[in-house]
Design a protein around this motif. Structure first.
Motif, PDB file in Angstrom:
ATOM      1  N   THR A 349       0.835  -1.196   0.000  1.00  0.00           N
ATOM      2  CA  THR A 349       0.000   0.000   0.000  1.00  0.00           C
ATOM      3  C   THR A 349       0.870   1.246   0.000  1.00  0.00           C
ATOM      4  O   THR A 349       1.661   1.461   0.910  1.00  0.00           O
ATOM      5  N   SER A 350       0.753   2.058  -1.023  1.00  0.00           N
ATOM      6  CA  SER A 350       1.565   3.263  -1.128  1.00  0.00           C
ATOM      7  C   SER A 350       0.751   4.525  -0.940  1.00  0.00           C
ATOM      8  O   SER A 350       1.303   5.611  -0.814  1.00  0.00           O
ATOM      9  N   LEU A 351      -0.571   4.398  -0.973  1.00  0.00           N
ATOM     10  CA  LEU A 351      -1.471   5.535  -0.804  1.00  0.00           C
ATOM     11  C   LEU A 351      -1.355   6.554  -1.935  1.00  0.00           C
ATOM     12  O   LEU A 351      -1.806   7.687  -1.789  1.00  0.00           O
ATOM     13  N   VAL A 352      -0.758   6.152  -3.066  1.00  0.00           N
ATOM     14  CA  VAL A 352      -0.538   7.151  -4.109  1.00  0.00           C
ATOM     15  C   VAL A 352      -1.854   7.689  -4.665  1.00  0.00           C
ATOM     16  O   VAL A 352      -1.949   8.872  -4.993  1.00  0.00           O
ATOM     17  N   TYR A 353      -2.862   6.866  -4.764  1.00  0.00           N
ATOM     18  CA  TYR A 353      -4.132   7.347  -5.318  1.00  0.00           C
ATOM     19  C   TYR A 353      -4.865   8.233  -4.310  1.00  0.00           C
ATOM     20  O   TYR A 353      -5.462   9.240  -4.681  1.00  0.00           O
ATOM     21  N   SER A 354      -4.817   7.860  -3.049  1.00  0.00           N
ATOM     22  CA  SER A 354      -5.425   8.716  -2.038  1.00  0.00           C
ATOM     23  C   SER A 354      -4.681  10.049  -1.943  1.00  0.00           C
ATOM     24  O   SER A 354      -5.295  11.118  -1.806  1.00  0.00           O
ATOM     25  N   LEU A 355      -3.358   9.978  -1.998  1.00  0.00           N
ATOM     26  CA  LEU A 355      -2.569  11.204  -1.960  1.00  0.00           C
ATOM     27  C   LEU A 355      -2.884  12.102  -3.158  1.00  0.00           C
ATOM     28  O   LEU A 355      -2.993  13.322  -3.022  1.00  0.00           O
ATOM     29  N   SER A 356      -3.033  11.478  -4.330  1.00  0.00           N
ATOM     30  CA  SER A 356      -3.305  12.285  -5.513  1.00  0.00           C
ATOM     31  C   SER A 356      -4.693  12.925  -5.437  1.00  0.00           C
ATOM     32  O   SER A 356      -4.882  14.066  -5.870  1.00  0.00           O
ATOM     33  N   LEU A 357      -5.664  12.211  -4.870  1.00  0.00           N
ATOM     34  CA  LEU A 357      -6.993  12.802  -4.702  1.00  0.00           C
ATOM     35  C   LEU A 357      -6.949  13.957  -3.714  1.00  0.00           C
ATOM     36  O   LEU A 357      -7.625  14.979  -3.891  1.00  0.00           O
ATOM     37  N   SER A 358      -6.167  13.792  -2.656  1.00  0.00           N
ATOM     38  CA  SER A 358      -6.035  14.879  -1.693  1.00  0.00           C
ATOM     39  C   SER A 358      -5.380  16.095  -2.343  1.00  0.00           C
ATOM     40  O   SER A 358      -5.789  17.241  -2.126  1.00  0.00           O
ATOM     41  N   THR A 359      -4.355  15.850  -3.162  1.00  0.00           N
ATOM     42  CA  THR A 359      -3.711  16.935  -3.908  1.00  0.00           C
ATOM     43  C   THR A 359      -4.705  17.635  -4.822  1.00  0.00           C
ATOM     44  O   THR A 359      -4.739  18.865  -4.925  1.00  0.00           O
ATOM     45  N   LEU A 360      -5.497  16.832  -5.486  1.00  0.00           N
ATOM     46  CA  LEU A 360      -6.508  17.368  -6.394  1.00  0.00           C
ATOM     47  C   LEU A 360      -7.496  18.264  -5.654  1.00  0.00           C
ATOM     48  O   LEU A 360      -7.813  19.373  -6.093  1.00  0.00           O
ATOM     49  N   CYS A 361      -7.987  17.765  -4.503  1.00  0.00           N
ATOM     50  CA  CYS A 361      -8.931  18.565  -3.704  1.00  0.00           C
ATOM     51  C   CYS A 361      -8.313  19.891  -3.296  1.00  0.00           C
ATOM     52  O   CYS A 361      -8.943  20.950  -3.399  1.00  0.00           O
ATOM     53  N   LYS A 362      -7.081  19.830  -2.808  1.00  0.00           N
ATOM     54  CA  LYS A 362      -6.424  21.044  -2.337  1.00  0.00           C
ATOM     55  C   LYS A 362      -6.246  22.048  -3.474  1.00  0.00           C
ATOM     56  O   LYS A 362      -6.480  23.249  -3.316  1.00  0.00           O
TER      57      LYS A 362
END
Length: 492
Positions: A349-362
């Protein structure tokens, strides 16, 4: 990690839940050890009797059982281990009384000798292709013709004497370490009520006590008193040597057909037990927009209780689907609460997709309502939305929060994303990322653009901030992730 399954009263589906959870964890590739500490009313092995299955052997959704229940109960178990230890300890007792000295009492000098724990473990399932294995320590040898002797052993065992004169506390510390070293996860079936054995299983052995509460006053009031007792800070400080103890309180035997009684039970459950929900579980529930009651409730299905069958083997059947979902949710909760299980289950689990969604939201929120910047960000995702959902679900224990699902839908629609969706999604994703990083990084050192220097406690969830230059916003998704997660960023 040790999960003790406890109920104040019997008949609430505790043992059945343990058997189903064990099956699911085994299917996921974990080495599972079940321990039947319900010495007065044993029978955990009965749930692994393949002879009572409805399907033909070639259609059974179960592996080959190495030992039948009748063979399991011929093996030595918990009570035999206790008596073996007492016998060994007594052998080393001095023949004459001696006074205590400055070097310690005579009991302290006696050699601490215990049979290997493997002598009492019975394999049920062989190792599967994922590495999973299922074993059991039965309550004790009580096969054909042996039950009267088994009953005598149980009734004559003096727990006060065991702790006072046989270093009982030290023995159970040895036992706890032995089973934790042996398996990825240990599931203990505890005695009901307030008993010496129940105290050992909950106070001394458990990392997590899974408490089952049925919808009646005796169950609710008794379980509440136990929850209050187990949450006593003095217990953690003195009785457990500062080892944390978490509670997962499960509403059980829930009859969905009794609408009015069900609603009353839910209200009372939420009011009395809501304060005992662990923080990491709260984050998960908030992300799924569900209460603990709705997420964990185990419906009452008489057939599976009467037949002593493992319902998750029939997960595709309508009759078992609700039960199976409840047990799946319980397993997801265990994984969230255990660092060891999380690492074992999600090693990549790298969380890359969750991180990218968080980046997108911000970035959406920073640009809001700048239409040009806003639409440029949509080019980041070149996966189709079903693929993106699948990848996100893999990072969220196979669950996707509704607001995150709404965000993904909005990303692929050619219209403005509502600001409330962005804010809610960003909050939930941020909490999830930080909770997961807390699980996966014992020292909370994060080798990526996240900076969590402002973490003060588990109750404070820092906000993730990303500053991404516009020239990186038009990259393909893999390039985008590589630059955001591992490359330098610039201020905007």
């Amino acid at each position: 990690m040790i999960f003790t399954f406890y109920s104040f009263k019997g008949g609430v589906g505790r043992t059945m839940a343990l058997a189903n959870v064990a099956e699911l964890l085994y299917q996921r590739g974990l080495k599972v050890l079940m321990v039947d500490f319900d010495l007065e009313a044993p029978g955990l092995e009965r749930f692994f009797d393949v002879s009572n299955q409805d399907e033909k052997p070639e259609k059974r959704n179960i592996p080959e059982v190495l030992y039948s229940p009748n063979e399991v109960i011929d093996h030595r178990g918990v009570i035999d281990l206790l008596l073996s230890y007492k016998q060994s300890y007594s052998f080393h007792l001095p023949n004459q009384e001696s006074e205590n000295t400055s070097e310690g009492s005579k009991e302290d000098k006696i050699q601490f000798t215990v049979e290997p724990i493997d002598n009492f473990i019975v394999p049920l399932y062989a190792q599967n292709d994922k590495g999973g294995k299922l074993d059991i320590i039965p309550s004790g040898s009580r096969g054909e013709g042996k039950f009267p002797e088994y009953a005598r052993k149980i009734h004559s065992f003096d727990w006060n004497d065991f702790y006072a004169h046989y270093r009982g506390e030290e023995f159970f510390e040895w036992f706890r370490n032995a089973v934790v070293d042996y398996a990825d996860v240990v599931l203990v079936d505890s005695r009901t009520g307030v008993t010496e054995m129940g105290g050992v299983c909950t106070y001394q052995l458990a990392n997590v006590v899974v408490m089952f509460v049925a919808p009646n006053e005796q169950n609710i009031d008794g379980s509440l008193k136990m929850a209050q007792s187990l949450s006593n800070p003095h217990l953690i400080e003195k009785g457990r040597n500062m080892r944390e103890l978490s509670l997962v309180i499960v509403p059980s035997r829930v009859d969905n057909s009794e609408k009015q009684l069900l609603d009353v039970f839910q209200d009372e459950f939420d009011k009395k037990f809501g304060q005992y929900i662990p923080n990491k579980m709260k984050i998960m529930l908030e992300s799924l927009q569900k209460s603990a009651f709705l997420y964990l409730k185990i419906p009452y299905v008489p057939f599976y209780s009467f037949k002593e069958k493992v319902a998750v083997r029939d997960a595709e059947k309508a009759s078992a689907s609700d039960l199976s979902e409840a047990y799946e949710n319980l397993v997801a909760t265990f994984i969230r609460l255990s660092r060891k299980l999380h690492k074992k289950m999600y090693p990549k689990t790298s969380l890359v997709y969750s991180l990218s969604l968080s980046t997108l939201c911000k970035s959406y929120l920073d640009a809001y309502p700048d239409t040009e910047d806003y639409y440029r960000w949509k080019k980041v995702f070149n996966d189709d939305q079903d693929t993106l959902r699948t990848k996100i679900m893999e990072e969220w224990n196979n669950k996707i929060p509704p607001v995150v699902n709404d965000l993904i839908t909005a990303i692929y629609q050619n219209k403005h994303i509502d600001k409330s969706i962005l804010e809610d999604a960003n909050n939930l994703i941020t909490q999830h990322i930080n909770a997961t990083l807390d699980v996966e990084n014992d020292d909370q050192t994060i080798d990526n653009p996240l900076e969590n220097d402002n973490i003060e406690s588990d109750d404070i969830q820092p906000v993730l901030k990303f500053n991404v230059p516009k020239e990186k916003q038009n990259d393909s998704f893999p390039t985008f992730l590589r630059k955001i997660l591992f490359g330098p960023t610039e201020s905007t």
